[in-house]
Design an enzyme around this catalytic site. Structure first.
Site, PDB file in Angstrom:
ATOM      1  N   GLY A  71       0.842  -1.195   0.000  1.00 36.01           N
ATOM      2  CA  GLY A  71       0.000   0.000   0.000  1.00 36.01           C
ATOM      3  C   GLY A  71       0.878   1.245   0.000  1.00 36.01           C
ATOM      4  CB  THR A  72       4.070   1.967   1.755  1.00 36.17           C
ATOM      5  OG1 THR A  72       3.543   1.746   3.054  1.00 36.17           O
ATOM      6  CG2 THR A  72       5.113   3.058   1.789  1.00 36.17           C
ATOM      7  CD  GLN A 181      -6.294  -0.355   8.148  1.00 33.55           C
ATOM      8  OE1 GLN A 181      -7.104  -1.235   8.465  1.00 33.55           O
ATOM      9  NE2 GLN A 181      -5.010  -0.460   8.412  1.00 33.55           N
ATOM     10  CB  SER A 201      -2.049  -3.283   1.486  1.00 31.61           C
ATOM     11  OG  SER A 201      -0.982  -4.032   1.985  1.00 31.61           O
ATOM     12  CG  HIS A 203       0.009  -6.646   4.991  1.00 33.37           C
ATOM     13  ND1 HIS A 203      -0.137  -6.271   6.313  1.00 33.37           N
ATOM     14  CD2 HIS A 203       0.454  -5.551   4.337  1.00 33.37           C
ATOM     15  CE1 HIS A 203       0.233  -5.007   6.443  1.00 33.37           C
ATOM     16  NE2 HIS A 203       0.585  -4.535   5.261  1.00 33.37           N
ATOM     17  CB  THR A 239      10.534 -10.357 -11.772  1.00 29.84           C
ATOM     18  OG1 THR A 239      11.570 -10.064 -12.691  1.00 29.84           O
ATOM     19  CG2 THR A 239       9.935 -11.712 -12.059  1.00 29.84           C
ATOM     20  CB  CYS A 324       8.856   5.531  18.472  1.00 30.14           C
ATOM     21  SG  CYS A 324       8.197   4.622  19.835  1.00 30.14           S
TER      22      CYS A 324
HETATM   23  N1  PLP Z   1      -2.510   3.103   4.333  1.00 34.44           N
HETATM   24  C1  PLP Z   1      -3.150   2.751   5.457  1.00 34.44           C
HETATM   25  C2  PLP Z   1      -4.419   3.455   5.813  1.00 34.44           C
HETATM   26  C3  PLP Z   1      -2.635   1.766   6.287  1.00 34.44           C
HETATM   27  O1  PLP Z   1      -3.282   1.436   7.408  1.00 34.44           O
HETATM   28  C4  PLP Z   1      -1.428   1.124   5.906  1.00 34.44           C
HETATM   29  C5  PLP Z   1      -0.824   0.090   6.772  1.00 34.44           C
HETATM   30  O2  PLP Z   1      -1.075   0.001   7.946  1.00 34.44           O
HETATM   31  C6  PLP Z   1      -0.801   1.514   4.714  1.00 34.44           C
HETATM   32  C7  PLP Z   1      -1.372   2.502   3.955  1.00 34.44           C
HETATM   33  C8  PLP Z   1       0.472   0.882   4.260  1.00 34.44           C
HETATM   34  O3  PLP Z   1       0.244  -0.374   3.690  1.00 34.44           O
HETATM   35  P1  PLP Z   1       1.471  -1.403   3.531  1.00 34.44           P
HETATM   36  O4  PLP Z   1       1.733  -1.975   4.884  1.00 34.44           O
HETATM   37  O5  PLP Z   1       0.984  -2.415   2.544  1.00 34.44           O
HETATM   38  O6  PLP Z   1       2.621  -0.628   3.013  1.00 34.44           O
END
Ligand code: PLP
Length: 378
Positions: A71-72, A181, A201, A203, A239, A324
């Site tokens: 997702g990042t 989310q 994402s 996971h 890949t 943190c």
């Molecule tokens: N965006 C939101 C709202 C999230 O809660 C998260 C992960 O907790 C992410 C993006 C990032 O996703 P990823 O862990 O797949 O990079």
């Protein structure tokens, strides 16, 4: 030692046994999906089959989806695309994000600032909803993109993306939503929402880590983040992660939003009632009409990080909202944005439930918490 209880499904989810099995099988599709011989074609078929399943769920075309690593990464790609417009095309570029975005949006716009891309932060009301008047007022003639998350990871608030997107469209501004989310926890249909970009994402839906997706309405609106070979329509070189993509399809087949919502709402209401009955001086922050699985709760007079560490020792896996940074513990920016005072902010835990959570677990958690809180408050 009592059984550990996992209460952090918004951080990540356990992989479903059936998905684990699929992942193991997926390891046998070791061909490179770009290779022309049979092994490569087999890997490509696996990948396209998942893409088609996901497209059917999201209500888009398969070739509007790009597999990324997270997702990042999906969020970064949308935002960093605008560097090209600023630096190469020398256009003025302004972005709007909400005050409660995930760090993968918040920290990325700070980097964009170094390239001359400007941004403004749209405030939210005390329940975490976008302040619509403030939102409308923040558009500028050079606003190119809005990025507002669909569901918040800390308080579970869900935004009216359709409305927000319509407002942006009236001003010819592109719209991205981080649905990391939301996906799997509520219906997510890109055509209904009207968005130009959407991130998700694997996971978070009981599938392996290291796989994300980016929906892109039209490739001409996006630039690659990774350059190299021509994978993913030249939008994301590298890949493809076939075992995870294969397992992701199985996770998609298990999605049942209605039963997920019924189960997690039931677990959450049990948990909230038990907390109220057994632990005094607590304050809730989560949105009741938002994600059904999320509880954000402050325990007055108790420092959240110490509480989370004590919970760990007692077998409860739970997060604080705070982060943190350089040795200091910063209050959660999400709770600050909804007006929670810093002392209450820093006494908050976020519990998030999922498919494997049970009411018995809620009883056990509250039983252990009661003991921990009494000890810490004494
Ligand atoms: N965006 C939101 C709202 C999230 O809660 C998260 C992960 O907790 C992410 C993006 C990032 O996703 P990823 O862990 O797949 O990079």
């Amino acid at each position: 030692m009592s059984k550990r209880i996992y209460c952090d499904y918004n951080a990540t989810t356990p992989i479903l046994p059936i998905v684990q099995k699929a992942f193991m099988k997926g390891l046998s599709f070791y061909g490179n999906a770009s290779s022309l011989y049979a092994l490569g074609r087999e890997a490509k078929e696996v990948m396209e089959s998942t893409r088609e399943s996901l497209a059917a769920i999201l209500g888009c075309y398969p070739d509007q989806l790009i597999f990324t690593s997270s997702g990042t990464e999906s969020n970064n790609q949308v935002l960093k695309s605008l560097i090209y417009d600023k630096v190469v095309l020398k256009k003025d570029v302004h972005i709007l994000i909400s005050a409660i975005e995930h760090s993968s949006i918040f920290d990325t716009v700070k980097v964009l600032l170094e390239y001359g891309v400007e941004y403004d932060v749209v405030p939210v009301t005390e329940n975490g909803k976008i302040d619509i008047d403030a939102y409308k007022a923040l558009f500028r003639t050079d606003t190119r993109l809005v990025s507002i998350m669909m569901a918040n990871n800390e308080i579970g608030q869900v935004q009216d993306i359709e409305l927000l997107c319509q407002i942006a469209r009236e001003k010819s501004v592109l719209f991205h939503t981080d649905a990391v989310q939301a996906f799997g926890k509520m219906d997510v249909k890109v055509t209904d929402l009207g968005v130009d970009f959407l991130s998700l994402s694997a996971h978070k839906i009981y599938a392996p880590k290291g796989l994300g997706v980016l929906f892109v309405k039209d490739d001409s609106m996006l630039k690659p983040l990774l350059d190299g070979a021509h994978h993913e329509r030249s939008m994301r070189a590298s890949t493809e992660n076939i075992p995870s993509i294969f397992a992701f399809k199985t996770a998609l087949e298990q999605l049942d939003v209605a039963s997920y919502q019924a189960h997690t709402a039931d677990v959450r209401s049990t948990f909230v009632s038990l907390l109220k009955a057994h632990i005094p001086d607590i304050v809730f922050h989560h949105a009741l009409a938002g994600l059904t699985n999320t509880v954000s709760v402050s325990f007055e007079g108790v420092f959240g990080h110490h509480l989370a560490m004590n919970c760990d020792l007692e077998g409860i896996d739970v997060s604080t909202g705070s982060a943190c940074s350089v040795g200091a513990i910063e209050p959660s920016h999400v709770l600050r944005a909804i007006g929670v005072a810093d002392d209450i902010n820093q006494s908050t835990l976020r519990f998030s439930f999922g498919l494997m959570s049970t009411k018995q677990e809620c009883e056990d958690v509250v039983h252990r918490l009661k003991r921990i809180i009494a000890r810490m408050r004494s």
